[in-house]
Write an enzyme that holds these catalytic residues in place. Structure first.
Site, PDB file in Angstrom:
ATOM      1  N   PRO A  11       0.794  -1.224   0.000  1.00  0.00           N
ATOM      2  CA  PRO A  11       0.000   0.000   0.000  1.00  0.00           C
ATOM      3  C   PRO A  11       0.831   1.282   0.000  1.00  0.00           C
ATOM      4  O   PRO A  11       1.882   1.358   0.635  1.00  0.00           O
ATOM      5  CB  PRO A  11      -0.817  -0.098   1.294  1.00  0.00           C
ATOM      6  N   ASN A  12       0.308   2.237  -0.728  1.00  0.00           N
ATOM      7  CA  ASN A  12       0.843   3.605  -0.815  1.00  0.00           C
ATOM      8  C   ASN A  12       2.106   3.724  -1.664  1.00  0.00           C
ATOM      9  O   ASN A  12       2.549   4.833  -1.955  1.00  0.00           O
ATOM     10  CB  ASN A  12       1.086   4.212   0.585  1.00  0.00           C
ATOM     11  N   ARG A  19       4.961  11.014  -2.423  1.00  0.00           N
ATOM     12  CA  ARG A  19       4.681  10.661  -1.025  1.00  0.00           C
ATOM     13  C   ARG A  19       5.925  10.875  -0.164  1.00  0.00           C
ATOM     14  O   ARG A  19       6.952  10.235  -0.396  1.00  0.00           O
ATOM     15  CB  ARG A  19       4.299   9.182  -0.994  1.00  0.00           C
ATOM     16  N   TYR A  24      11.195   8.910   1.092  1.00  0.00           N
ATOM     17  CA  TYR A  24      11.154   7.880   0.049  1.00  0.00           C
ATOM     18  C   TYR A  24      11.770   8.326  -1.275  1.00  0.00           C
ATOM     19  O   TYR A  24      11.851   7.530  -2.204  1.00  0.00           O
ATOM     20  CB  TYR A  24       9.707   7.428  -0.169  1.00  0.00           C
ATOM     21  N   ASN A  75       8.236  -5.558  -1.034  1.00  0.00           N
ATOM     22  CA  ASN A  75       8.137  -4.390  -0.165  1.00  0.00           C
ATOM     23  C   ASN A  75       6.661  -4.270   0.170  1.00  0.00           C
ATOM     24  O   ASN A  75       5.875  -3.729  -0.616  1.00  0.00           O
ATOM     25  CB  ASN A  75       8.636  -3.117  -0.848  1.00  0.00           C
ATOM     26  N   ALA A  78       3.187  -0.892   4.730  1.00  0.00           N
ATOM     27  CA  ALA A  78       2.715  -1.015   6.114  1.00  0.00           C
ATOM     28  C   ALA A  78       2.242  -2.427   6.459  1.00  0.00           C
ATOM     29  O   ALA A  78       2.238  -2.814   7.638  1.00  0.00           O
ATOM     30  CB  ALA A  78       1.608  -0.005   6.374  1.00  0.00           C
ATOM     31  N   GLU A  99      13.032  -9.393   1.387  1.00  0.00           N
ATOM     32  CA  GLU A  99      12.243  -8.251   1.875  1.00  0.00           C
ATOM     33  C   GLU A  99      13.043  -6.966   1.655  1.00  0.00           C
ATOM     34  O   GLU A  99      14.227  -6.905   2.001  1.00  0.00           O
ATOM     35  CB  GLU A  99      11.962  -8.456   3.370  1.00  0.00           C
ATOM     36  N   HIS A 101      12.921  -2.584   1.990  1.00  0.00           N
ATOM     37  CA  HIS A 101      12.284  -1.316   2.374  1.00  0.00           C
ATOM     38  C   HIS A 101      13.148  -0.176   1.885  1.00  0.00           C
ATOM     39  O   HIS A 101      14.380  -0.199   2.059  1.00  0.00           O
ATOM     40  CB  HIS A 101      12.110  -1.226   3.898  1.00  0.00           C
ATOM     41  N   ARG A 108      13.271   4.591  12.322  1.00  0.00           N
ATOM     42  CA  ARG A 108      11.968   5.274  12.350  1.00  0.00           C
ATOM     43  C   ARG A 108      11.165   4.826  13.580  1.00  0.00           C
ATOM     44  O   ARG A 108      11.739   4.315  14.533  1.00  0.00           O
ATOM     45  CB  ARG A 108      11.251   4.988  11.030  1.00  0.00           C
TER      46      ARG A 108
HETATM   47  C1  DQA Z   1       8.303   1.028   3.661  1.00  0.00           C
HETATM   48  C2  DQA Z   1       8.405   1.182   5.172  1.00  0.00           C
HETATM   49  C3  DQA Z   1       7.057   0.914   5.835  1.00  0.00           C
HETATM   50  O1  DQA Z   1       7.160   1.070   7.225  1.00  0.00           O
HETATM   51  C4  DQA Z   1       6.029   1.893   5.309  1.00  0.00           C
HETATM   52  O2  DQA Z   1       4.760   1.600   5.846  1.00  0.00           O
HETATM   53  C5  DQA Z   1       5.972   1.932   3.818  1.00  0.00           C
HETATM   54  C6  DQA Z   1       7.231   1.923   3.073  1.00  0.00           C
HETATM   55  C7  DQA Z   1       9.632   1.392   2.963  1.00  0.00           C
HETATM   56  O3  DQA Z   1       9.794   1.023   1.803  1.00  0.00           O
HETATM   57  O4  DQA Z   1      10.490   2.065   3.561  1.00  0.00           O
HETATM   58  O5  DQA Z   1       4.915   2.059   3.228  1.00  0.00           O
HETATM   59  O6  DQA Z   1       8.023  -0.320   3.359  1.00  0.00           O
END
Ligand code: DQA
Length: 145
Positions: A11-12, A19, A24, A75, A78, A99, A101, A108
């Site tokens: 998501p997002n 964003r 990011y 990735n 959340a 995985e 990020h 964080r």
């Molecule tokens: C994320 C880190 C997560 O905590 C966050 O919710 C994201 C992006 C990252 O790529 O740093 O949506 O996965």
């Protein structure tokens, strides 16, 4: 190993570029997709690149990928910190899961320090921005193909 690597974005991540760019960066998801395609192509691989804001869609994508890809870069956004369903789906995947990020989740908020995926992943890459996807693809092709 199958000639395709699955890339799953949660998501997002469709909003990348606009964003929270201080966290990011300015690259869009389309830029990340291109980076992944180029990185995979350099090793003779294709990618199945997906993004969804919906947990069940990501679970379904993993089920599909069980039959079609040799490794998965995930990735989960959340859902990393909340989704037992995605963890269970990835546990059914026979190949390596890496995985990724973009941000350094450990620098964080505390709730981002726990991942439902890290202990079942073959590797975890954090804080490298979009390059993390490339490192994950390089790793999968170098170690498991
Ligand atoms: C994320 C880190 C997560 O905590 C966050 O919710 C994201 C992006 C990252 O790529 O740093 O949506 O996965």
């Amino acid at each position: 190993m199958s000639g395709t690597i699955g890339i799953l974005n949660g998501p997002n991540l469709n909003l990348l570029g606009t964003r929270e760019p201080e966290l990011y960066g300015h690259e869009t998801l389309a830029d990340v997709e291109k980076l992944c395609r180029d990185a995979a192509a350099a090793h003779g691989f294709d990618v199945d690149f997906r993004q969804s804001n919906h947990e069940g869609v990501l679970v379904d994508a993993v089920h599909e990928m069980r039959e079609t890809v040799g490794g998965i870069v995930v990735n989960a956004g959340a859902y990393t910190h909340t989704s037992i369903a995605l963890r269970d789906a990835l546990l059914t995947f026979p190949g390596p899961v890496v995985e990724v990020h973009l941000s350094n989740v450990f620098a964080r908020e505390e709730f981002r320090h726990h991942s439902y995926l890290s202990d079942i992943a073959a590797a975890v890459i954090v804080g490298c921005g979009p390059l993390g996807y490339r490192f994950a693809i390089d790793l999968i092709t170098a170690r498991w193909s």
